[in-house]
Design a protein around this motif. Structure first.
Motif, short mmCIF file in Angstrom:
data_model
loop_
_atom_site.label_atom_id
_atom_site.label_comp_id
_atom_site.label_asym_id
_atom_site.label_seq_id
_atom_site.Cartn_x
_atom_site.Cartn_y
_atom_site.Cartn_z
N VAL A 22 1.01 -1.06 0.36
CA VAL A 22 -0.54 0.28 0.22
C VAL A 22 1.14 0.98 0.08
O VAL A 22 1.28 1.32 0.39
CB VAL A 22 -1.16 -0.19 1.76
CG1 VAL A 22 -1.54 -1.07 1.82
CG2 VAL A 22 0.00 0.27 2.36
N SER A 23 0.23 2.24 -0.79
CA SER A 23 0.47 4.08 -0.47
C SER A 23 0.20 4.60 -0.22
O SER A 23 -1.14 4.72 -0.50
CB SER A 23 1.25 3.94 -1.91
OG SER A 23 1.74 5.05 -2.04
N ALA A 24 0.61 5.69 0.88
CA ALA A 24 -0.17 7.08 0.87
C ALA A 24 0.12 7.24 -0.64
O ALA A 24 0.24 7.82 -1.23
CB ALA A 24 0.76 7.91 2.24
N PRO A 25 -1.24 8.59 0.00
CA PRO A 25 -1.62 9.72 -1.45
C PRO A 25 0.32 10.09 -2.17
O PRO A 25 0.16 10.28 -3.29
CB PRO A 25 -2.61 10.14 -0.66
CG PRO A 25 -3.33 9.85 0.10
CD PRO A 25 -2.12 9.18 0.83
N SER A 26 0.46 10.63 -0.64
CA SER A 26 2.13 10.97 -1.55
C SER A 26 2.68 9.85 -1.65
O SER A 26 2.92 9.00 -0.19
CB SER A 26 2.66 12.18 -0.01
OG SER A 26 3.67 12.15 -0.49
N PRO A 27 3.69 9.37 -2.69
CA PRO A 27 4.23 8.70 -2.40
C PRO A 27 6.00 8.51 -1.70
O PRO A 27 6.60 7.85 -1.71
CB PRO A 27 4.47 8.02 -4.05
CG PRO A 27 5.36 10.12 -4.03
CD PRO A 27 3.97 10.19 -3.79
N TYR A 28 5.96 9.74 -0.91
CA TYR A 28 7.37 10.14 -0.39
C TYR A 28 7.74 9.60 0.74
O TYR A 28 6.27 9.99 1.98
CB TYR A 28 8.02 11.61 0.14
CG TYR A 28 8.01 11.97 -2.14
CD1 TYR A 28 8.84 11.59 -2.36
CD2 TYR A 28 7.19 13.19 -2.34
CE1 TYR A 28 8.56 12.26 -3.94
CE2 TYR A 28 6.89 13.54 -3.59
CZ TYR A 28 8.16 13.14 -4.03
OH TYR A 28 8.17 13.33 -5.07
N ARG A 29 8.54 9.12 1.19
CA ARG A 29 9.66 8.65 2.31
C ARG A 29 10.52 8.96 2.49
O ARG A 29 11.78 9.85 2.13
CB ARG A 29 9.39 6.76 2.27
CG ARG A 29 8.29 6.12 2.56
CD ARG A 29 8.80 4.98 2.60
NE ARG A 29 7.85 4.05 2.83
CZ ARG A 29 7.03 3.25 3.68
NH1 ARG A 29 7.60 3.36 4.66
NH2 ARG A 29 6.05 2.28 3.75
N ILE A 30 10.34 10.15 3.76
CA ILE A 30 11.36 11.37 4.45
C ILE A 30 12.62 10.35 5.51
O ILE A 30 12.30 9.64 6.94
CB ILE A 30 10.93 12.25 5.39
CG1 ILE A 30 9.27 12.68 4.15
CG2 ILE A 30 11.52 13.48 5.71
CD1 ILE A 30 10.29 13.54 2.98
#
Length: 287
Positions: A22-30
């Protein structure tokens, strides 16, 4: 040989489906350095990462080796995660790989996943939503004469293969590494260690290397100093916990390789014996 109560433990079915990533609406991981990344993470079938491989260095985040399952019913998924124990037999019960057998290799908190090893040949036949049944066995395991030591999340037969010995009231466990308590991060403060995991933080790489943790592999058995996992996860001077590396390193602050607890004691009655071969792959015949 250690005596346990394994003959009185219940063997019970629990079941889940291969869970789509699964992915959040924003694909970025900080990352802990404030840099955004787009990376593979949890869930699905991870074809090229397995138990025994390095837990560090992958271009991913919280990677779960092999096959990831969960149950969409919240209460049933809680039972799947609580009752499934490392080393339990898992069997595919639907799809083209029906009948294939593997082993539970860990439970991952937060996403509430059960992680399972299958052969590469069997994984090639699998698909998301295939059903997998686990013969759950192990919760309630005890060493006779040692009520102060709590055992959890491990198959009784696998437990007896770990090379654990007893000497002068001390339980000695072969471990691949020793983790200092100040490196334990995400998962601290959880109310129970009978499912899920908690992470070795890796933002301070010099400290990771100093403690030999840069060489950790999926399936390694490790000792965590001053860690009490009896009724949750926290710091207690003199306490000892033993766990298994179940997911990869992570880029997020406070995260790193995940450890599922298999033994804990509030007193210093568990000692580690360094053995680089202390990995569940070697006890389960995984190649």
């Amino acid at each position: 040989m250690l005596k346990t109560n394994k003959d009185r433990l219940i063997i019970q079915s629990v079941q889940g489906k291969i869970h789509h990533p699964v992915s959040a609406p924003s694909p970025y991981r900080i990352s802990h350095e404030g840099i955004p990344h787009v990376l593979p993470a949890t869930g699905g079938i991870t074809y090229n990462v397995k138990v025994g491989d390095p837990a560090m260095g992958w271009v991913g985040d919280h990677i779960e080796p092999g096959v990831t399952i969960r149950n969409e019913n919240t209460a049933e998924n809680a039972a799947l995660n609580t009752l499934s124990c490392i080393g339990n037999e898992a069997r595919v019960v639907s799809g083209d790989a029906k009948g294939a057998k593997g082993f539970v290799t860990g439970t991952h908190g937060g996403v509430e996943h059960v992680i399972i090893y299958f052969s590469e040949e069997d994984m090639e036949k699998m698909a998301v939503d295939d059903k997998i049944l686990v013969k759950a066995w192990g919760q309630g395991l005890q060493i006779e004469g040692h009520p102060e030591i709590k055992i959890m999340n491990i198959d009784p037969e696998l437990f007896l293969k770990l090379g654990i010995t007893e000497e002068g009231g001390i339980i000695k466990v072969p471990v691949a590494a020793v983790v200092p308590p100040y490196l334990m991060g995400s998962g601290i403060g959880s109310s129970s260690a009978f499912s899920g995991d908690y992470d070795i933080m890796t933002a301070d790489w010099d400290e990771v290397v100093k403690n030999g943790l840069d060489k950790l592999r999926f399936g390694d058995i490790v000792l965590i100093k001053d860690a009490d996992n009896t009724f949750g996860r926290g710091y207690l001077k003199g306490a000892v916990s033993i766990g298994v590396v179940i997911h990869s390193d992570c880029i997020k602050m406070g995260h790193g390789p995940g450890i599922t607890t298999i033994m804990t004691c509030k007193e210093s009655k568990i000692h580690g014996v360094i053995d680089r071969n202390a990995n569940i792959a070697n006890y389960l015949g995984i190649k």
